[in-house]
Design a protein around this motif. Sequence first.
Motif, PDB file in Angstrom:
ATOM      1  N   TYR A 143     -10.896   0.775   7.598  1.00 43.56           N
ATOM      2  CA  TYR A 143      -9.639  -0.110   7.503  1.00 43.56           C
ATOM      3  C   TYR A 143      -8.094  -0.286   7.557  1.00 43.56           C
ATOM      4  O   TYR A 143      -6.998  -0.547   8.028  1.00 43.56           O
ATOM      5  CB  TYR A 143      -9.338   0.272   5.779  1.00 43.56           C
ATOM      6  CG  TYR A 143      -8.376  -1.127   4.659  1.00 43.56           C
ATOM      7  CD1 TYR A 143      -8.428  -2.555   4.931  1.00 43.56           C
ATOM      8  CD2 TYR A 143      -7.165  -0.530   4.686  1.00 43.56           C
ATOM      9  CE1 TYR A 143      -7.669  -3.233   4.826  1.00 43.56           C
ATOM     10  CE2 TYR A 143      -6.043  -1.925   4.042  1.00 43.56           C
ATOM     11  CZ  TYR A 143      -6.583  -2.612   4.199  1.00 43.56           C
ATOM     12  OH  TYR A 143      -5.716  -3.598   3.831  1.00 43.56           O
ATOM     13  N   GLU A 144      -7.413   1.821   7.697  1.00 44.53           N
ATOM     14  CA  GLU A 144      -6.336   2.404   8.158  1.00 44.53           C
ATOM     15  C   GLU A 144      -6.604   1.302  10.017  1.00 44.53           C
ATOM     16  O   GLU A 144      -5.152   1.357  10.119  1.00 44.53           O
ATOM     17  CB  GLU A 144      -5.632   2.728   7.734  1.00 44.53           C
ATOM     18  CG  GLU A 144      -5.942   3.705   6.622  1.00 44.53           C
ATOM     19  CD  GLU A 144      -4.820   2.768   6.032  1.00 44.53           C
ATOM     20  OE1 GLU A 144      -3.318   2.267   6.512  1.00 44.53           O
ATOM     21  OE2 GLU A 144      -4.769   3.169   4.321  1.00 44.53           O
ATOM     22  N   TRP A 145      -7.332   2.043  10.418  1.00 41.39           N
ATOM     23  CA  TRP A 145      -7.071   1.504  11.264  1.00 41.39           C
ATOM     24  C   TRP A 145      -6.900   0.079  12.607  1.00 41.39           C
ATOM     25  O   TRP A 145      -6.317   0.325  12.968  1.00 41.39           O
ATOM     26  CB  TRP A 145      -8.265   1.967  12.581  1.00 41.39           C
ATOM     27  CG  TRP A 145      -9.074   2.429  13.982  1.00 41.39           C
ATOM     28  CD1 TRP A 145      -8.380   3.127  15.223  1.00 41.39           C
ATOM     29  CD2 TRP A 145      -9.303   0.919  14.359  1.00 41.39           C
ATOM     30  NE1 TRP A 145      -8.534   2.318  16.209  1.00 41.39           N
ATOM     31  CE2 TRP A 145      -9.550   1.068  15.923  1.00 41.39           C
ATOM     32  CE3 TRP A 145     -10.424  -0.057  13.951  1.00 41.39           C
ATOM     33  CZ2 TRP A 145      -9.677  -0.013  16.843  1.00 41.39           C
ATOM     34  CZ3 TRP A 145     -10.719  -1.259  15.292  1.00 41.39           C
ATOM     35  CH2 TRP A 145     -10.646  -0.400  16.415  1.00 41.39           C
TER      36      TRP A 145
ATOM     37  N   TYR B 161       0.274   4.199   0.952  1.00 42.79           N
ATOM     38  CA  TYR B 161       0.934   4.917   2.617  1.00 42.79           C
ATOM     39  C   TYR B 161      -0.072   4.305   3.786  1.00 42.79           C
ATOM     40  O   TYR B 161      -0.841   3.531   3.181  1.00 42.79           O
ATOM     41  CB  TYR B 161      -0.314   6.154   2.685  1.00 42.79           C
ATOM     42  CG  TYR B 161       0.319   7.179   1.248  1.00 42.79           C
ATOM     43  CD1 TYR B 161       1.228   7.342   1.339  1.00 42.79           C
ATOM     44  CD2 TYR B 161      -1.083   7.375   0.570  1.00 42.79           C
ATOM     45  CE1 TYR B 161       1.184   8.394  -0.164  1.00 42.79           C
ATOM     46  CE2 TYR B 161      -1.225   8.182  -0.837  1.00 42.79           C
ATOM     47  CZ  TYR B 161       1.196   8.589  -1.115  1.00 42.79           C
ATOM     48  OH  TYR B 161       0.510   9.106  -2.455  1.00 42.79           O
ATOM     49  N   SER B 162       0.916   4.371   4.479  1.00 41.28           N
ATOM     50  CA  SER B 162       0.105   3.836   6.197  1.00 41.28           C
ATOM     51  C   SER B 162       0.325   5.036   6.978  1.00 41.28           C
ATOM     52  O   SER B 162       0.817   5.041   7.903  1.00 41.28           O
ATOM     53  CB  SER B 162       0.768   2.898   6.997  1.00 41.28           C
ATOM     54  OG  SER B 162       0.521   2.338   7.858  1.00 41.28           O
TER      55      SER B 162
ATOM     56  N   PHE C 188     -12.012   3.915   4.014  1.00 39.26           N
ATOM     57  CA  PHE C 188     -10.298   4.125   4.642  1.00 39.26           C
ATOM     58  C   PHE C 188     -10.043   4.137   5.832  1.00 39.26           C
ATOM     59  O   PHE C 188      -8.972   3.517   6.431  1.00 39.26           O
ATOM     60  CB  PHE C 188     -10.150   5.276   3.670  1.00 39.26           C
ATOM     61  CG  PHE C 188      -9.855   4.690   2.281  1.00 39.26           C
ATOM     62  CD1 PHE C 188      -9.617   4.303   1.629  1.00 39.26           C
ATOM     63  CD2 PHE C 188     -11.275   5.568   1.153  1.00 39.26           C
ATOM     64  CE1 PHE C 188      -9.109   3.403   0.482  1.00 39.26           C
ATOM     65  CE2 PHE C 188     -11.046   5.077  -0.130  1.00 39.26           C
ATOM     66  CZ  PHE C 188     -10.153   4.366  -0.347  1.00 39.26           C
TER      67      PHE C 188
ATOM     68  N   SER D 221      -0.655   8.139   9.856  1.00 38.28           N
ATOM     69  CA  SER D 221      -1.003   7.482  11.112  1.00 38.28           C
ATOM     70  C   SER D 221      -2.297   8.597  11.729  1.00 38.28           C
ATOM     71  O   SER D 221      -3.093   8.243  12.815  1.00 38.28           O
ATOM     72  CB  SER D 221      -0.205   8.288  12.142  1.00 38.28           C
ATOM     73  OG  SER D 221       0.346   9.452  11.981  1.00 38.28           O
TER      74      SER D 221
ATOM     75  N   THR E   1       1.031  -1.066  -0.130  1.00 34.43           N
ATOM     76  CA  THR E   1      -0.392   0.268   0.016  1.00 34.43           C
ATOM     77  C   THR E   1       1.194   1.277   0.115  1.00 34.43           C
ATOM     78  O   THR E   1       2.286   1.569   0.454  1.00 34.43           O
ATOM     79  CB  THR E   1      -1.071  -0.165   0.997  1.00 34.43           C
ATOM     80  OG1 THR E   1      -0.292  -0.220   2.069  1.00 34.43           O
ATOM     81  CG2 THR E   1      -2.062  -0.579   0.899  1.00 34.43           C
TER      82      THR E   1
ATOM     83  N   LEU F 151      -5.744   9.495  11.254  1.00 34.89           N
ATOM     84  CA  LEU F 151      -6.819   9.030  11.260  1.00 34.89           C
ATOM     85  C   LEU F 151      -8.213  10.255  10.220  1.00 34.89           C
ATOM     86  O   LEU F 151      -8.858   9.751   9.596  1.00 34.89           O
ATOM     87  CB  LEU F 151      -7.802   8.286  12.015  1.00 34.89           C
ATOM     88  CG  LEU F 151      -6.546   7.015  12.485  1.00 34.89           C
ATOM     89  CD1 LEU F 151      -7.377   6.312  13.320  1.00 34.89           C
ATOM     90  CD2 LEU F 151      -6.852   6.248  11.099  1.00 34.89           C
TER      91      LEU F 151
ATOM     92  N   LYS G  34      -6.213  -2.389  10.138  1.00 34.87           N
ATOM     93  CA  LYS G  34      -4.642  -2.602  10.164  1.00 34.87           C
ATOM     94  C   LYS G  34      -3.872  -2.312  11.121  1.00 34.87           C
ATOM     95  O   LYS G  34      -2.755  -3.000  10.824  1.00 34.87           O
ATOM     96  CB  LYS G  34      -4.292  -2.311   7.910  1.00 34.87           C
ATOM     97  CG  LYS G  34      -3.009  -2.807   7.552  1.00 34.87           C
ATOM     98  CD  LYS G  34      -3.331  -2.658   6.362  1.00 34.87           C
ATOM     99  CE  LYS G  34      -3.244  -0.949   6.641  1.00 34.87           C
ATOM    100  NZ  LYS G  34      -1.980  -0.769   4.968  1.00 34.87           N
ATOM    101  N   GLN G  35      -4.050  -1.055  11.275  1.00 30.28           N
ATOM    102  CA  GLN G  35      -2.851  -0.663  12.178  1.00 30.28           C
ATOM    103  C   GLN G  35      -2.913  -0.869  13.596  1.00 30.28           C
ATOM    104  O   GLN G  35      -1.362  -1.707  14.252  1.00 30.28           O
ATOM    105  CB  GLN G  35      -2.426   1.138  12.551  1.00 30.28           C
ATOM    106  CG  GLN G  35      -2.103   0.735  10.577  1.00 30.28           C
ATOM    107  CD  GLN G  35      -2.520   3.135  11.751  1.00 30.28           C
ATOM    108  OE1 GLN G  35      -2.284   3.658  11.703  1.00 30.28           O
ATOM    109  NE2 GLN G  35      -2.645   3.778   9.653  1.00 30.28           N
TER     110      GLN G  35
ATOM    111  N   VAL H 103      -6.817  10.697   6.670  1.00 27.96           N
ATOM    112  CA  VAL H 103      -7.250   9.799   6.261  1.00 27.96           C
ATOM    113  C   VAL H 103      -8.971   9.773   5.810  1.00 27.96           C
ATOM    114  O   VAL H 103      -9.288   9.351   5.110  1.00 27.96           O
ATOM    115  CB  VAL H 103      -7.540   8.033   6.976  1.00 27.96           C
ATOM    116  CG1 VAL H 103      -7.864   6.790   6.325  1.00 27.96           C
ATOM    117  CG2 VAL H 103      -5.741   7.920   7.381  1.00 27.96           C
TER     118      VAL H 103
END
Length: 321
Positions: A195-197, A114-115, A192, A117, A112, A119, A199-200, A122
């Motif tokens: 998903y990002e939260w 970008y990851s 998004f 921080s 991916t 949110l 996944k982290q 995001v």
Amino acid sequence: MSADFWSGYVSGAAGILIGNPLDLIKTRIQAGNASSPSPSPSDLPGGGQQPLQTQQQQRPSIRGHFDRAGTLVRGTTAPILGYGALNAILFVTYNRTLSLLHTSPPPSSSGTPYSPSDLFKVWCAGAAGGLATFVVSAPTELVKCRAQVSRGPTTSSWAIAREAWRAEGVRGLYYGGGITSVRDAVGYGFYFLSYEWSKQALSSPEDTDREATLKVLLCGGLAGVITWASVFPLDVVKTRVQTQLLNTSEQQRPLLRPQTGSLPPDSTRRLSTMEIARQAYQKEGAGVFFRGLGICSVRAFVVNAVQWAVYEWMMQLLQPT
């Protein structure tokens, strides 16, 4: 084209192929009387015509939604072409917006870009991506919903698109576009973000390839469920707005030209989004705005788990090492 464009396109098309049977059930449940067979004039009191959206609600069984083999893929042509493009626009806009918001660390090992921080950024980037998809999502959703609730055995996505274009031009294809854009902006913001939260929260540098893949599937599935739960009432209203012309044509077209005053003056006019929502609440209660959420959540988990896995895999293949 960029890697995220093609990754989004392929993952979107894959999601439609997998999720269409469950999406068909969701749409027919949401549409209410649009999914029920239309009564003949002789079945109505006094042999008259029934005003728009006043027919008694009927709930067909799941078996009734799959009345023939072709039903399983009904309405897929427009989404496969349209949703692939929609997903491509979505991911490109999301990633570019994150860059503009200065949230762009080096690409992660999973592929991916970008990851982030932050949110909140995001969510904003996801909402921007959702708004950008309007040009594709509004006509695609309209054609898909009308194809799925139609009882005609030969009704195709192309025929429905041609009919809408012939009747009102571009405006006909974008009918219900306002609520569609609001739904997409809010929904993809949470899409998004969730998903990002997740996944982290779940990922670890020590994960094996198998563990990383399973966590992508889980995070993608959870993101899909959270997204639909956040916008489902909007989606119910959107479906009813976009399919009400079908109700008019099937349930209210008089066999003979009525005499002046024989029908209520607003019986054939299209209702606004607020009128649709108010009428649904008054007749069916608050529960109508969550009707079909169960089957939608199942579909959302499966489809988005696959979509995110395909997206991550495509990004690994297409990104330069």
